[in-house]
Design a protein around this motif. Sequence first.
Motif, short mmCIF file in Angstrom:
data_model
loop_
_atom_site.label_atom_id
_atom_site.label_comp_id
_atom_site.label_asym_id
_atom_site.label_seq_id
_atom_site.Cartn_x
_atom_site.Cartn_y
_atom_site.Cartn_z
N ARG A 1 8.96 12.44 3.89
CA ARG A 1 7.62 12.01 4.30
C ARG A 1 6.66 11.95 3.11
O ARG A 1 5.69 11.21 3.14
N GLU A 2 6.93 12.78 2.11
CA GLU A 2 6.06 12.76 0.93
C GLU A 2 6.90 12.43 -0.29
O GLU A 2 7.00 13.22 -1.22
N SER A 3 7.52 11.25 -0.27
CA SER A 3 8.47 10.93 -1.33
C SER A 3 7.75 10.55 -2.62
O SER A 3 6.59 10.17 -2.62
N MET A 4 8.48 10.67 -3.72
CA MET A 4 7.95 10.36 -5.04
C MET A 4 8.48 9.00 -5.48
O MET A 4 9.36 8.42 -4.84
N LEU B 1 1.80 10.58 -9.50
CA LEU B 1 0.92 10.89 -10.64
C LEU B 1 0.21 12.22 -10.40
O LEU B 1 0.09 13.04 -11.30
N ARG B 2 -0.23 12.44 -9.15
CA ARG B 2 -0.94 13.68 -8.81
C ARG B 2 0.00 14.87 -8.99
O ARG B 2 -0.36 15.89 -9.57
N MET B 3 1.23 14.72 -8.47
CA MET B 3 2.20 15.82 -8.57
C MET B 3 2.53 16.10 -10.04
O MET B 3 2.51 17.26 -10.46
N ALA B 4 2.77 15.04 -10.82
CA ALA B 4 3.07 15.23 -12.24
C ALA B 4 1.89 15.89 -12.95
O ALA B 4 2.07 16.77 -13.80
N GLY B 5 0.67 15.51 -12.57
CA GLY B 5 -0.53 16.11 -13.15
C GLY B 5 -0.61 17.59 -12.82
O GLY B 5 -0.86 18.42 -13.70
N THR B 6 -0.38 17.93 -11.54
CA THR B 6 -0.41 19.34 -11.14
C THR B 6 0.62 20.15 -11.90
O THR B 6 0.31 21.21 -12.45
N SER C 1 0.83 -1.21 0.00
CA SER C 1 0.00 0.00 0.00
C SER C 1 0.86 1.26 0.00
O SER C 1 0.50 2.27 -0.59
N LEU C 2 2.04 1.19 0.62
CA LEU C 2 2.93 2.37 0.61
C LEU C 2 3.34 2.70 -0.83
O LEU C 2 3.26 3.86 -1.25
N ALA C 3 3.73 1.67 -1.57
CA ALA C 3 4.15 1.88 -2.95
C ALA C 3 3.01 2.48 -3.77
O ALA C 3 3.20 3.40 -4.57
N MET C 4 1.81 1.97 -3.55
CA MET C 4 0.64 2.47 -4.30
C MET C 4 0.39 3.95 -3.96
O MET C 4 0.09 4.76 -4.82
N THR C 5 0.53 4.28 -2.65
CA THR C 5 0.36 5.68 -2.24
C THR C 5 1.38 6.56 -2.93
O THR C 5 1.05 7.64 -3.44
N VAL C 6 2.63 6.08 -2.97
CA VAL C 6 3.70 6.88 -3.58
C VAL C 6 3.44 7.07 -5.07
O VAL C 6 3.58 8.17 -5.60
N ILE C 7 3.00 5.98 -5.75
CA ILE C 7 2.72 6.10 -7.19
C ILE C 7 1.58 7.10 -7.41
O ILE C 7 1.67 7.99 -8.26
#
Lengths: 263, 298
Positions: free
Chosen positions: B242-245, B81-86, B71-77
């Motif tokens: 804490r908010e790694s990509m 994606l959200r950051m790249a979208g923004t 689940s951590l990996a999924m959160t990071v992905i």
Amino acid sequence: MNRTTSVSWPLRILCFLIALWLVGPMFIVIPLSFTGQASFTFPPQSWSLDYYRNFFTDPAWTDALWTSVRLGVAVTIAATIIGTAAAIALVRGRMRGKTVVTGALMAPMLLPQIIVALAIYIAFLRLGLVGTYTGFFLAHTALAIPFVLVPVMASLRTLDPDVEHAAAGLGASPASVLWHITARLAAPGILSGAVFAFATSFDEVVISIYLQSPLLRTLPVQMYTSVTTNTDPTIAAASAIILTVTTLLILVPQLVSGRVVKD
Amino acid sequence: MHMQLDHQLTKPPTAGPVRRLGTAVRVYTGVSPALIAVGLAFLYPTALLVWLSFTDPQPGLGNYTALFSDSLAMTVIARTLRMAGTVTIVTALLAYAYAYVMTAVGTRMRAVMLVLVLMPFWTSLMARTFAWVVLLQERGPIDDLFSLTPIGSVELLGTTTGVTIAMTQVMMPFFVLPLFASLRGIDRRLIDAALGMGARPIVAFFKVYLPLSLPGILAGAAMVFTLSLGFYVTPELLGTPRESMVARLMASKVDPLLQFGAAGALAVVVLLITLALLGVILAVLKVRGGVETTGGSK
């Protein structure tokens, strides 16, 4: 369409702000590089040349600078020759699978950098190339080839092949046509390819972070290490020098020739 | 592509299979050094990474099932994606205004604007990222500036907002260049026609200009989104662990964890996302290309 249309004032102001945000931030490193304190406090409370002195005397920085320059020159020579040969073959030659070959050679430019870096790291661990000059040289050359390929192929395509045919028809050997005609006429493309190749190698960070050893570090890696481990303003001096040199390299030829950028 | 075609048309036909074979051999001689270098330092490593994702530590799909149940990996992905979208959306808006003005101003001004947008392209990534560290730091210039306003102190270094601001700046040339090429090819008389027939300017923009610029928008967006997904240095220096990509996650699998297979699986997933996105964009362009002949850059 070269017609000038009116641009509304709010849009003009917005563009001015965008331009300021594009170029402005990086120049903050120049005043900071003259700081007298061992911190990134801005604006500096006192002034000195200490960090320039440090940049040119501390072996960690001078070795990194020297490695980067040496590597950049070697990569430029190799990538320009190899890339130009490939460009000539791909544009002038007829062969099967041209698209596949072009795609394969362009791929280093298109894949996410971190994937390329980790892949190279893992493969070079097996080949014993991590932490070696050869490893850096190979990786940077592969990365720089697409940057040579694009401008050289572009300038070869605008070149009239009839000139080459005429030279060949008048009795020039293929090698002589290649050297005296093709290479000469494609020179602007080759030159910009060489500049891009040097810039690619000199600026590359991610792959170099993985290929470095304590004894072999490029300047960007040294900057990266410095900013992640301490607040030594020597990095500001390094950044200021790089910025000034690149800005001059870009602006001076344009000012001297009075030529406007081709659009 | 059409340049290549033109060239082949003007080139006299080569006669005889023997000569053709000779040409082919010479062509491969020209390409082979490049292929060897790229093969050794790029194709082999990438293939090895993909291979390891199916074989290391043991053969099978273990790395992939582990990844999708992590689940951590999924959160990071998802976060990446959200950051790249923004970043893509913000870059798109700013680049649109900038590229539009570039098409409307005179030649001299356009040249200046081109040099300015290319400046970040030419200057050292490390120097620029370091400049952002100084600007965004606590009690740095931006923080000080905001402290003077009612908004108060802003914390930007070590936040995703800070990463987004800096990354948008880095990405601008990659959006402005293809978009400018596309906008320049739009025939302004179409807008004049729409206005002449009574369309309000805003309607003329959304119904005529914007659809015609779609190829440029998609090309820029694809470029920026792909580059943002794999960006390493900027999030690493300006962001927070804490908010790694996804780039950080991938890197940590390799070093210090030495889970090469797991890193490979993550890389394959990121690549598939990128390819899927590019496929969608190409499909959109193809569909539109069939309907319209006026759009696109000339």
